[in-house]
Scaffold this active site. Sequence first.
Site, PDB file in Angstrom:
ATOM      1  N   ARG A   6       0.892  -1.160  -0.078  1.00 35.64           N
ATOM      2  CA  ARG A   6      -0.194   0.022   0.120  1.00 35.64           C
ATOM      3  C   ARG A   6       0.895   1.351  -0.072  1.00 35.64           C
ATOM      4  NH1 ARG A   6      -2.229  -3.489   3.971  1.00 35.64           N
ATOM      5  NH2 ARG A   6      -4.316  -4.360   3.690  1.00 35.64           N
ATOM      6  N   LYS A  33      -2.151  -2.441   8.047  1.00 32.07           N
ATOM      7  CA  LYS A  33      -3.143  -1.769   8.542  1.00 32.07           C
ATOM      8  C   LYS A  33      -3.392  -2.345  10.048  1.00 32.07           C
ATOM      9  CE  LYS A  33      -6.412  -0.927   4.923  1.00 32.07           C
ATOM     10  NZ  LYS A  33      -7.745  -1.223   4.047  1.00 32.07           N
ATOM     11  N   HIS A  40      -2.697   2.591  -5.931  1.00 28.09           N
ATOM     12  CA  HIS A  40      -3.400   1.589  -5.459  1.00 28.09           C
ATOM     13  C   HIS A  40      -3.482   0.425  -6.850  1.00 28.09           C
ATOM     14  CE1 HIS A  40      -4.985  -0.429  -1.985  1.00 28.09           C
ATOM     15  NE2 HIS A  40      -6.089  -0.843  -2.847  1.00 28.09           N
ATOM     16  N   ARG A  87      -0.623  -1.794  -6.957  1.00 32.59           N
ATOM     17  CA  ARG A  87      -0.858  -2.901  -6.074  1.00 32.59           C
ATOM     18  C   ARG A  87      -1.742  -4.018  -6.555  1.00 32.59           C
ATOM     19  NH1 ARG A  87      -0.959  -4.535  -0.364  1.00 32.59           N
ATOM     20  NH2 ARG A  87      -3.488  -4.594   0.094  1.00 32.59           N
ATOM     21  N   HIS A 123      -3.716  -9.133   3.364  1.00 33.51           N
ATOM     22  CA  HIS A 123      -5.346  -9.218   3.607  1.00 33.51           C
ATOM     23  C   HIS A 123      -5.582 -10.232   4.694  1.00 33.51           C
ATOM     24  CE1 HIS A 123      -6.315  -8.158  -0.659  1.00 33.51           C
ATOM     25  NE2 HIS A 123      -6.025  -6.954  -0.026  1.00 33.51           N
ATOM     26  N   TYR A 137      -9.634 -10.764  -7.236  1.00 30.86           N
ATOM     27  CA  TYR A 137      -8.572 -10.904  -8.254  1.00 30.86           C
ATOM     28  C   TYR A 137      -7.606 -12.061  -7.967  1.00 30.86           C
ATOM     29  CZ  TYR A 137      -6.204  -7.483  -5.531  1.00 30.86           C
ATOM     30  OH  TYR A 137      -5.849  -6.569  -4.468  1.00 30.86           O
TER      31      TYR A 137
END
Length: 321
Positions: free
Chosen positions: A173, A199, A267, A270, A293, A302
């Site tokens: 990111r 995150k 983004h 990425r 993730h 994807y």
Amino acid sequence: MAKRAEPLPDPACAASDIGQQIVRWLTHLRAERRLSPKTLEAYARDVRQCLMFLGQHWSEQVTLEGFVALEPADIRSFMAARRADDIGGRSLMRSLAGLRSFARFLEREGLGKVGALGAIRAPKVGKSVPKPIHMSAAKRFADASERAGEDREPWIWARDAAVMALLYGSGLRISEALGLKRRDVPPPGAGDVLVVTGKGNKTRMVPVLQNVLALIHEYVAMCPHSLPPEGPIFVGARGGPLRARIIQLVMARMRGALGLPDSATPHALRHSFATHLLSRGGDLRAIQELLGHASLSTTQIYTGIDSERLLDVYRTAHPRA
């Protein structure tokens, strides 16, 4: 520096008792759940908007007791009003998530159960398919020579090329790339793995290609500013932390020159990393780990594997390898 206090709801529509609980809830989310400032801001805004609507809907101040006694029809009316204001499905889902989070906090604190929220279904949201950048174009973003006509110092070209190489070459990111400290990047010949903070302050190991590392080291050698180990490795023209907006503007200029659509953003690099790995046989769960993730469902739009398997998948499948 003291943390900024969260604003209370408008006293014209909400009583002080519920306002105080909102502040306590946001403090809990910040300290215990470690939600990002942007998420906290969005949750606070959504709950305030709901209280403003209810105050007008009921023609009276919303108290803590009144909020706990909400009816499903009250929530449906609020959601319908938001839709009438052209608020999209994803924003409505976030509003509902914020309200439910606040309701769970009240219940845990023994202040009552907001049963109405359990009777409301989340709005349906169509999944948006990421738009990857073509492989050849993605590589050109990391080529400093593409900007040879610009009136900028060469070290800035090198810096921007290194950042964009990280976005496409390691799937970071933009906040993760710009959050890297000098000590996070291995010196030449000392390894090919970054420890990235993503995150929720979660860290993960991310492989980095030697040609991407070479671009980073080239930038470091050219940078006129001091880059201490604990400081950011990517700095602005005056030596302060590099802002994401600078890279966004660089990509906006470059995509015009390359004939690419507005969807070619940091983004999107990425997304392209994930899409191109997957198209070359990359394992979905490995790509999930590389992207950081929390849920495989996010990756499935994807994109517990051990680090050696991650490195093997990465080196075998990535087009820059």
